[in-house]
Design a protein around this motif. Sequence first.
Motif, PDB file in Angstrom:
ATOM      1  N   GLN A 114     -17.109 -78.886   8.097  1.00  0.00           N
ATOM      2  CA  GLN A 114     -17.657 -77.149   8.000  1.00  0.00           C
ATOM      3  C   GLN A 114     -16.959 -76.603   8.915  1.00  0.00           C
ATOM      4  N   GLY A 115     -16.545 -75.722   7.857  1.00  0.00           N
ATOM      5  CA  GLY A 115     -16.060 -74.666   9.515  1.00  0.00           C
ATOM      6  C   GLY A 115     -16.870 -73.381   9.664  1.00  0.00           C
ATOM      7  N   LEU A 116     -16.227 -73.017  11.117  1.00  0.00           N
ATOM      8  CA  LEU A 116     -17.209 -71.778  11.901  1.00  0.00           C
ATOM      9  C   LEU A 116     -16.501 -70.557  11.913  1.00  0.00           C
ATOM     10  N   SER A 117     -17.587 -69.809  10.591  1.00  0.00           N
ATOM     11  CA  SER A 117     -16.682 -68.267  10.244  1.00  0.00           C
ATOM     12  C   SER A 117     -17.419 -67.641  10.038  1.00  0.00           C
ATOM     13  N   CYS A 118     -16.271 -66.096  10.126  1.00  0.00           N
ATOM     14  CA  CYS A 118     -16.473 -64.903  10.995  1.00  0.00           C
ATOM     15  C   CYS A 118     -16.840 -64.165  10.409  1.00  0.00           C
ATOM     16  N   GLY A 119     -17.037 -64.292   8.550  1.00  0.00           N
ATOM     17  CA  GLY A 119     -17.394 -64.220   7.388  1.00  0.00           C
ATOM     18  C   GLY A 119     -16.233 -62.952   7.094  1.00  0.00           C
ATOM     19  N   THR A 120     -16.464 -62.026   5.832  1.00  0.00           N
ATOM     20  CA  THR A 120     -15.550 -61.243   5.677  1.00  0.00           C
ATOM     21  C   THR A 120     -16.030 -59.736   5.273  1.00  0.00           C
ATOM     22  N   ALA A 121     -17.135 -59.519   6.160  1.00  0.00           N
ATOM     23  CA  ALA A 121     -18.334 -58.182   6.047  1.00  0.00           C
ATOM     24  C   ALA A 121     -17.344 -57.504   6.801  1.00  0.00           C
ATOM     25  N   GLU A 122     -17.536 -56.019   6.780  1.00  0.00           N
ATOM     26  CA  GLU A 122     -17.037 -54.881   7.967  1.00  0.00           C
ATOM     27  C   GLU A 122     -17.462 -55.662   9.976  1.00  0.00           C
ATOM     28  N   GLN A 123     -18.818 -56.620   9.630  1.00  0.00           N
ATOM     29  CA  GLN A 123     -18.741 -56.139  10.662  1.00  0.00           C
ATOM     30  C   GLN A 123     -19.187 -57.774  10.707  1.00  0.00           C
ATOM     31  N   PRO A 124     -18.491 -58.865  11.640  1.00  0.00           N
ATOM     32  CA  PRO A 124     -18.723 -60.287  11.813  1.00  0.00           C
ATOM     33  C   PRO A 124     -20.219 -60.902  11.830  1.00  0.00           C
ATOM     34  N   ARG A 125     -19.779 -62.280  11.177  1.00  0.00           N
ATOM     35  CA  ARG A 125     -21.403 -62.755  11.121  1.00  0.00           C
ATOM     36  C   ARG A 125     -21.340 -63.963  11.226  1.00  0.00           C
ATOM     37  N   LEU A 126     -21.420 -64.807  12.329  1.00  0.00           N
ATOM     38  CA  LEU A 126     -21.430 -66.090  12.734  1.00  0.00           C
ATOM     39  C   LEU A 126     -22.129 -67.078  11.503  1.00  0.00           C
ATOM     40  N   GLN A 127     -21.614 -68.265  11.012  1.00  0.00           N
ATOM     41  CA  GLN A 127     -21.994 -68.569   9.592  1.00  0.00           C
ATOM     42  C   GLN A 127     -21.471 -70.025   9.500  1.00  0.00           C
ATOM     43  N   LEU A 128     -21.765 -71.046   9.550  1.00  0.00           N
ATOM     44  CA  LEU A 128     -21.075 -72.147   8.792  1.00  0.00           C
ATOM     45  C   LEU A 128     -20.472 -72.187   7.740  1.00  0.00           C
ATOM     46  N   GLU A 129     -19.378 -72.728   6.932  1.00  0.00           N
ATOM     47  CA  GLU A 129     -18.851 -72.863   5.272  1.00  0.00           C
ATOM     48  C   GLU A 129     -18.566 -74.072   5.540  1.00  0.00           C
ATOM     49  N   ASP A 130     -18.652 -74.475   4.094  1.00  0.00           N
ATOM     50  CA  ASP A 130     -18.643 -76.390   3.784  1.00  0.00           C
ATOM     51  C   ASP A 130     -16.343 -76.179   3.852  1.00  0.00           C
ATOM     52  N   MET A 131     -16.155 -76.227   4.224  1.00  0.00           N
ATOM     53  CA  MET A 131     -14.427 -76.289   4.329  1.00  0.00           C
ATOM     54  C   MET A 131     -14.125 -76.709   4.526  1.00  0.00           C
ATOM     55  N   HIS A 132     -13.379 -77.942   5.183  1.00  0.00           N
ATOM     56  CA  HIS A 132     -12.299 -78.654   5.865  1.00  0.00           C
ATOM     57  C   HIS A 132     -11.519 -78.218   6.334  1.00  0.00           C
ATOM     58  N   LEU A 133     -11.027 -78.227   8.015  1.00  0.00           N
ATOM     59  CA  LEU A 133     -10.702 -78.030   8.192  1.00  0.00           C
ATOM     60  C   LEU A 133      -9.021 -78.014   8.471  1.00  0.00           C
ATOM     61  N   ILE A 134      -8.694 -79.727   8.174  1.00  0.00           N
ATOM     62  CA  ILE A 134      -7.639 -79.739   7.807  1.00  0.00           C
ATOM     63  C   ILE A 134      -6.473 -79.192   6.964  1.00  0.00           C
ATOM     64  N   GLU A 135      -7.503 -78.837   5.522  1.00  0.00           N
ATOM     65  CA  GLU A 135      -7.064 -77.497   4.485  1.00  0.00           C
ATOM     66  C   GLU A 135      -6.748 -76.345   5.038  1.00  0.00           C
ATOM     67  N   LEU A 136      -8.171 -75.952   6.076  1.00  0.00           N
ATOM     68  CA  LEU A 136      -7.434 -74.704   6.565  1.00  0.00           C
ATOM     69  C   LEU A 136      -6.282 -74.259   7.069  1.00  0.00           C
ATOM     70  N   PHE A 137      -5.570 -75.207   7.517  1.00  0.00           N
ATOM     71  CA  PHE A 137      -4.272 -75.601   8.413  1.00  0.00           C
ATOM     72  C   PHE A 137      -3.970 -75.147   7.621  1.00  0.00           C
ATOM     73  N   TYR A 138      -3.292 -75.247   5.835  1.00  0.00           N
ATOM     74  CA  TYR A 138      -2.864 -75.233   4.991  1.00  0.00           C
ATOM     75  C   TYR A 138      -2.880 -73.584   4.206  1.00  0.00           C
ATOM     76  N   LYS A 139      -3.511 -73.213   4.783  1.00  0.00           N
ATOM     77  CA  LYS A 139      -4.165 -72.247   3.780  1.00  0.00           C
ATOM     78  C   LYS A 139      -4.404 -71.033   4.910  1.00  0.00           C
ATOM     79  N   ASP A 140      -2.961 -70.214   5.350  1.00  0.00           N
ATOM     80  CA  ASP A 140      -3.021 -69.482   6.106  1.00  0.00           C
ATOM     81  C   ASP A 140      -3.637 -68.198   6.233  1.00  0.00           C
ATOM     82  N   GLU A 141      -3.676 -67.134   4.824  1.00  0.00           N
ATOM     83  CA  GLU A 141      -4.978 -66.284   5.481  1.00  0.00           C
ATOM     84  C   GLU A 141      -6.073 -66.459   5.055  1.00  0.00           C
ATOM     85  N   GLU A 142      -6.367 -67.980   4.397  1.00  0.00           N
ATOM     86  CA  GLU A 142      -8.324 -67.489   4.243  1.00  0.00           C
ATOM     87  C   GLU A 142      -8.716 -68.642   5.629  1.00  0.00           C
ATOM     88  N   ALA A 143      -7.600 -69.541   6.157  1.00  0.00           N
ATOM     89  CA  ALA A 143      -7.996 -69.713   7.773  1.00  0.00           C
ATOM     90  C   ALA A 143      -8.366 -68.931   9.263  1.00  0.00           C
TER      91      ALA A 143
END
Length: 198
Positions: A114-143
């Motif tokens: 699970q990744g610790l995400s700041c979201g995508t809204a105008e103001q950040p909101r800390l949330q957990l997303e089901d996303m493997h960190l190893i996958e995010l390592f290879y996804k530059d913009e999404e990471a």
Amino acid sequence: MEPDSYSVVDPNIEKLFKIFLDEEDLVGSGHGHGSGFNIHEEALIPGLRPPKQPFHYQIRDTSHKAFYLRDNSLVAANLQGENASQEETVSVVPNRSLERKRCPLILGIKGGSQGLSCGTAEQPRLQLEDMHLIELFYKDEEAKRFTFFKTYNGSMHRFESAAYPGWFLCTSTQANEPISLTTRPGEADITDFYFQPK
């Protein structure tokens, strides 16, 4: 903390970057306890590297509050006795597309599932997303929304959102409050953390 405190080298994080960016000489490199990375026999076969794994850290704020999950929200409290088993370890991998000297780390929990995400809204909101960190390592913009620049002054660490500059990971001075983000580091909320390899 001094604004240029990121220039202080954190040896554990330096090792993380070297391993993930394939700069580490695996044979005889002596990965020890706490690196989150174990050498297997296949690592000694020329040209074959073991799969990359997140490094794992214990994180505590300056009041020694640890992170734990409550209703799928990350919360901070002093966990003692039988409650100590609820503590969440923070998993990290580097963000390879951002400036390395700023120490960009993709943060997560549950072993990096699970990744610790700041979201995508105008103001950040800390949330957990089901996303493997190893996958995010290879996804530059999404990471980027999962990435925090870690500053370090020898004992205290701060985590600034890469997607929302000026917003820092924080805990409340009160126990059992959700971990969130603030634009006022070092004021009412706690933005300095102990960050030690597990």
